[in-house]
Design an enzyme around this catalytic site. Structure first.
Site, PDB file in Angstrom:
ATOM      1  N   LYS A 110     -11.714  19.150 118.850  1.00  0.00           N
ATOM      2  CA  LYS A 110     -11.286  19.682 117.479  1.00  0.00           C
ATOM      3  C   LYS A 110     -10.680  18.520 116.714  1.00  0.00           C
ATOM      4  O   LYS A 110     -10.226  17.563 117.280  1.00  0.00           O
ATOM      5  CB  LYS A 110     -10.100  20.689 117.724  1.00  0.00           C
ATOM      6  CG  LYS A 110     -10.071  21.675 116.722  1.00  0.00           C
ATOM      7  CD  LYS A 110     -11.336  22.819 116.755  1.00  0.00           C
ATOM      8  CE  LYS A 110     -10.706  24.013 116.071  1.00  0.00           C
ATOM      9  NZ  LYS A 110     -11.791  25.021 116.483  1.00  0.00           N
ATOM     10  N   ASN A 233     -15.261  36.426 107.428  1.00  0.00           N
ATOM     11  CA  ASN A 233     -16.636  36.430 107.889  1.00  0.00           C
ATOM     12  C   ASN A 233     -16.755  37.293 109.127  1.00  0.00           C
ATOM     13  O   ASN A 233     -17.552  38.040 109.395  1.00  0.00           O
ATOM     14  CB  ASN A 233     -17.018  34.801 108.305  1.00  0.00           C
ATOM     15  CG  ASN A 233     -18.033  34.785 108.945  1.00  0.00           C
ATOM     16  OD1 ASN A 233     -18.118  34.824 110.055  1.00  0.00           O
ATOM     17  ND2 ASN A 233     -19.159  34.285 108.319  1.00  0.00           N
ATOM     18  N   GLY A 235     -14.259  39.303 110.829  1.00  0.00           N
ATOM     19  CA  GLY A 235     -13.891  40.623 110.623  1.00  0.00           C
ATOM     20  C   GLY A 235     -14.897  41.510 110.090  1.00  0.00           C
ATOM     21  O   GLY A 235     -15.359  42.560 110.483  1.00  0.00           O
ATOM     22  N   TYR A 236     -15.708  41.106 108.830  1.00  0.00           N
ATOM     23  CA  TYR A 236     -16.689  41.808 108.145  1.00  0.00           C
ATOM     24  C   TYR A 236     -17.609  42.183 109.219  1.00  0.00           C
ATOM     25  O   TYR A 236     -18.202  43.232 109.264  1.00  0.00           O
ATOM     26  CB  TYR A 236     -17.143  41.351 106.903  1.00  0.00           C
ATOM     27  CG  TYR A 236     -18.351  41.895 106.483  1.00  0.00           C
ATOM     28  CD1 TYR A 236     -18.247  43.414 105.995  1.00  0.00           C
ATOM     29  CD2 TYR A 236     -19.664  41.432 106.482  1.00  0.00           C
ATOM     30  CE1 TYR A 236     -19.418  44.016 105.334  1.00  0.00           C
ATOM     31  CE2 TYR A 236     -20.678  42.241 106.057  1.00  0.00           C
ATOM     32  CZ  TYR A 236     -20.758  43.356 105.485  1.00  0.00           C
ATOM     33  OH  TYR A 236     -21.639  44.347 105.043  1.00  0.00           O
TER      34      TYR A 236
HETATM   35  P1  NAD Z   1     -12.227  33.990 106.869  1.00  0.00           P
HETATM   36  O1  NAD Z   1     -11.356  33.036 106.014  1.00  0.00           O
HETATM   37  O2  NAD Z   1     -13.750  34.148 106.303  1.00  0.00           O
HETATM   38  O3  NAD Z   1     -11.455  35.197 106.854  1.00  0.00           O
HETATM   39  C1  NAD Z   1     -10.186  35.380 107.216  1.00  0.00           C
HETATM   40  C2  NAD Z   1      -9.672  36.897 106.728  1.00  0.00           C
HETATM   41  O4  NAD Z   1      -8.164  37.016 107.145  1.00  0.00           O
HETATM   42  C3  NAD Z   1      -9.748  37.330 105.424  1.00  0.00           C
HETATM   43  O5  NAD Z   1     -10.171  38.483 105.103  1.00  0.00           O
HETATM   44  C4  NAD Z   1      -8.223  37.167 104.798  1.00  0.00           C
HETATM   45  O6  NAD Z   1      -7.785  37.907 103.802  1.00  0.00           O
HETATM   46  C5  NAD Z   1      -7.603  37.537 106.058  1.00  0.00           C
HETATM   47  N1  NAD Z   1      -6.109  37.058 106.227  1.00  0.00           N
HETATM   48  C6  NAD Z   1      -5.571  36.032 105.966  1.00  0.00           C
HETATM   49  N2  NAD Z   1      -4.357  35.943 105.825  1.00  0.00           N
HETATM   50  C7  NAD Z   1      -3.991  37.123 106.488  1.00  0.00           C
HETATM   51  C8  NAD Z   1      -2.807  38.078 106.861  1.00  0.00           C
HETATM   52  N3  NAD Z   1      -1.650  37.292 106.529  1.00  0.00           N
HETATM   53  N4  NAD Z   1      -2.910  38.974 107.473  1.00  0.00           N
HETATM   54  C9  NAD Z   1      -4.016  39.727 107.478  1.00  0.00           C
HETATM   55  N5  NAD Z   1      -5.314  39.307 107.266  1.00  0.00           N
HETATM   56  C10 NAD Z   1      -5.134  37.847 106.678  1.00  0.00           C
HETATM   57  O7  NAD Z   1     -12.073  33.484 108.072  1.00  0.00           O
HETATM   58  P2  NAD Z   1     -13.122  33.788 109.420  1.00  0.00           P
HETATM   59  O8  NAD Z   1     -14.192  32.814 109.437  1.00  0.00           O
HETATM   60  O9  NAD Z   1     -13.451  35.191 109.419  1.00  0.00           O
HETATM   61  O10 NAD Z   1     -12.143  33.580 110.623  1.00  0.00           O
HETATM   62  C11 NAD Z   1     -11.085  34.484 111.153  1.00  0.00           C
HETATM   63  C12 NAD Z   1     -10.555  34.113 112.551  1.00  0.00           C
HETATM   64  O11 NAD Z   1     -11.688  33.988 113.301  1.00  0.00           O
HETATM   65  C13 NAD Z   1      -9.961  32.710 112.488  1.00  0.00           C
HETATM   66  O12 NAD Z   1      -8.907  32.698 113.394  1.00  0.00           O
HETATM   67  C14 NAD Z   1     -10.950  31.734 112.979  1.00  0.00           C
HETATM   68  O13 NAD Z   1     -10.567  30.294 113.707  1.00  0.00           O
HETATM   69  C15 NAD Z   1     -11.716  32.387 114.072  1.00  0.00           C
HETATM   70  N6  NAD Z   1     -13.093  32.071 114.342  1.00  0.00           N
HETATM   71  C16 NAD Z   1     -14.155  31.980 113.400  1.00  0.00           C
HETATM   72  C17 NAD Z   1     -15.477  31.687 113.860  1.00  0.00           C
HETATM   73  C18 NAD Z   1     -16.335  31.712 112.608  1.00  0.00           C
HETATM   74  O14 NAD Z   1     -17.492  31.600 113.091  1.00  0.00           O
HETATM   75  N7  NAD Z   1     -16.353  31.786 111.414  1.00  0.00           N
HETATM   76  C19 NAD Z   1     -15.561  31.508 115.014  1.00  0.00           C
HETATM   77  C20 NAD Z   1     -14.557  31.576 116.097  1.00  0.00           C
HETATM   78  C21 NAD Z   1     -13.467  31.912 115.627  1.00  0.00           C
END
Ligand code: NAD
Length: 436
Positions: A110, A233, A235-236
């Protein structure tokens, strides 16, 4: 101050206690655990860039390469003001367990820069991204360490990084200029990215949900209610694919607020509405329309405590804590965010028989598709989206089955079972290599 590296080590020791009986040579096993308690390499430095104003500014930068026992190091790069050496080290251990949990031929790493990227212009961000690549130099490469996006790093940032890497290699190490595109994943499609990468993490989580539903004998998917924290990304795409598979997504939230629709919400309409209005507050959308009368505005805390079957934290770390763990009504938690549950909350949930599908399994669809991207880069042959997704499903299902078998045999938590499977794979690789 909370030290996540200590958490990672405590977790490793806990798993080691359970695993030790499987090894005849206990001393050798303990040597392996000791080796795995420290990253193989830690790169730490200060990057100086020229701001648009002409002034210089410095930023702390790190790359922790934890284990290469099972293959090249793999893991994201985070741009965030909260990045510390300890955080990066902890995350690098978790990456080793994640790649081992889904059995892809990588180790763990990382990286990060302590920076708030919102304070930089695009040009400054580009200079910082390129400086980071210069700082790592030959510590990165297709068979050495393959970084990817993480918090606040994007396909565009990967494009700058891979470009800088190629320029640097041409200048100094032409011999290593094989497949420079395979040195970073999460790249734009035009620059060797993989089809399906954007939705892979969310979809991978739904594949895990489907396997779980089979094991638990959930017959009527339309009766299984799901609440998702975070509508970015991960959640959607989780909401989209869960809805498509027939589950009832009843609540979603973003950083500002959340929406609850008891009859089930439509993720596509909800996202379109959020884009249009800039908030999720007014987006009570079912399959036909969006109207405030269809749902109820909720806070993020209320979302976590909803009376649903499945809770999906898909936003931030440490949101399920000792404070709220006893209030959670869901019987299953699928950790799509990294590290959403604190160790104290984990204990409370285990006592209450709340099943937690851990991040190292649930969100591994992302790194697995990064693996597919790397394979495509190395071979120079690119797959259709349907081919990528057809490979992801059995990979996630097999990982789930391996972990579930240990979970049932050992009568433990799914998290400990996942760690047991993963750590054992890494220890076995160290034994085979004769590194201990
Ligand atoms: P993103 O930035 O696209 O989305 C994050 C979401 O969380 C947004 O909707 C934002 O509004 C919301 N958010 C931010 N602060 C918040 C709060 N205080 N309360 C509630 N919601 C809040 O990020 P992502 O890529 O969707 O990543 C989300 C999580 O998944 C992270 O922990 C990331 O490390 C993990 N993750 C992502 C991937 C990937 O491929 N993108 C892979 C593995 C793990």
């Amino acid at each position: 101050m909370h030290n996540p590296y200590n958490d990672a080590i405590t977790q490793l020791q806990l798993v080691a206690k359970r695993l030790e009986s499987e090894y005849d040579d206990k001393q050798r096993f303990q040597k392996a655990i000791k080796l795995l308690s420290v990253p193989e390499q830690l790169h730490e430095g200060t990057l100086e860039i020229t701001l648009d104003s002409g002034k210089k500014q410095s930023f702390k930068a790190y790359r922790s390469q934890h284990s290469s026992a099972r293959g090249p190091h793999k893991g994201g790069i985070r741009f965030h003001p909260g990045v510390t050496k300890e955080e990066v080290q902890a995350l690098s251990l978790w990456m080793s367990w994640k790649t081992a949990a889904v059995d892809i031929p990588y180790g763990g790493a990382k990286g990060g820069i302590t920076v708030d990227p919102r304070t930089l212009s695009q040009a400054e961000l580009e200079r910082l991204s390129r400086a980071y690549v210069r700082f790592l130099g030959t510590a990165v490469g297709p068979w050495i360490d393959i970084p990817a996006p993480d918090v606040n790093t994007t396909p565009q940032i990967m494009a700058w990084m891979v470009d800088e890497y190629e320029i640097m290699m041409r200048e100094t190490h032409t011999a290593q200029l094989q497949n420079p595109l395979a040195s970073f994943t999460g790249k734009p499609l035009e620059l060797g990215g993989s089809q399906g990468r954007d939705e892979a993490t969310g979809l991978g989580g739904v594949y895990v949900l489907e396997e779980l539903a089979q094991k638990l004998g959930w017959k009527r998917k339309q009766d299984i209610t799901i609440a998702i924290q975070g509508f970015g990304n991960v959640g959607y795409w989780f909401a989209y694919h869960a809805d498509k598979a027939g589950y009832k997504v009843v609540a979603v939230s973003d950083s500002k607020s959340g929406m609850y629709v008891s009859t089930g919400l439509d993720p596509v309409r909800t996202l379109a509405c959020k884009k249009e209005t800039g908030t999720i507050d007014t987006c009570a959308c079912d399959q036909e329309k969006c109207h405030v009368s269809l749902g109820k505005k909720i806070t993020n805390q209320e979302l976590l405590e909803l009376d649903v079957d499945v809770l999906v934290p898909a936003a931030l770390e440490n949101v399920i804590t000792a404070k709220n763990a006893s209030k959670i009504k869901a019987t299953t938690i699928i950790e799509m965010a990294n590290g959403p549950t604190t160790p104290e909350a984990d204990e409370i949930l285990a006592k209450r028989d709340v099943r937690v599908i851990p991040d190292i399994l649930a969100n591994a669809g992302g790194v697995s598709t990064s693996y597919f991207e790397w394979v495509q880069n190395l071979s120079g042959y690119y797959w259709k989206k349907s081919e990528v997704l057809a490979k992801l499903q059995p990979l996630m299902a097999t990982a789930f089955a391996d972990i579930w078998t240990v979970y049932e045999q050992e009568k433990t938590t799914v998290r400990l079972a996942a760690y047991q499977v993963a750590v054992k794979r890494v220890v076995d690789a160290l034994f085979l290599r004769g590194r201990v």
